[in-house]
Design a protein around this motif. Structure first.
Motif: not given
Length: 132
Positions: A13-14, A17, A61, A65, A97, A100, A106
Motif C-alpha cells: 500500500f505504501k 500511495e 486494507w 486494520w 489511506r 497507516y 501517507n
C-alpha cells in the motif's frame, strides 16, 4: 509468517500511495491533529492475525486494520480530538489511506505537514526584527 504477511501487505500500500489525501486534510484542523498524533502513539500488529479471506485491495486494507492494535484513548488525548467526531474522522483518515497501521502516515501528507510547519517558522522569522 503471519506478521511477515502483515508487513508485506502494508508495504504494498505504501508503494502505491496517492497524493490526493492531502486535499482531505488541508483545511481540516481535526484531521491534521489526528494525523500528527498518529505518528506519536504506539501501534502494533496483533500477535494472532485473523484470516485473510478477501484478497481484494479493500479486503486487504480492512484486514490490516482489523489486526492493528492501538489506544484510542491515547490518540484522543494526544490529538485533542473531539470524542463526538473521533470515529468519523478516523474512518475518513483510514478509508482514504492517510494513516497507516504501523503508526506512519501517507508520505504526501507528511510532506505537506512539514512544509506547513516550515512556512509557520519562516513567517515568524520574517516578522521579527533583528537587533544589532
Amino acid at each position: 509468517m503471519g506478521n511477515q504477511l502483515y508487513f508485506q501487505r502494508l508495504a504494498s500500500f505504501k508503494e502505491r500511495e496517492k497524493p490526493e489525501g492531502v486535499l482531505l486534510i488541508a483545511d481540516e484542523p481535526q484531521l491534521i491533529r489526528l494525523s500528527v498524533a498518529w505518528t506519536n502513539i504506539l501501534t502494533e500488529a496483533a500477535e494472532q492475525l485473523t484470516g485473510l479471506d478477501d484478497d481484494s485491495e479493500c479486503g486487504v486494507w480492512n484486514w490490516l486494520w482489523e489486526n492493528t492494535i492501538f489506544s484510542k484513548e491515547d490518540l484522543i488525548s494526544k490529538s485533542g480530538a473531539f470524542r463526538s467526531s473521533f470515529d468519523g474522522h478516523m474512518r475518513t483518515l483510514i478509508g482514504n489511506r492517510i494513516l497507516y497501521p504501523d503508526g506512519s502516515i501517507n508520505s504526501f501528507v507528511q510532506r505537506y505537514l512539514r512544509e506547513r510547519v516550515a512556512r509557520l517558522f519562516d513567517g515568524k522569522s520574517r516578522g521579527r526584527k533583528v537587533s544589532k
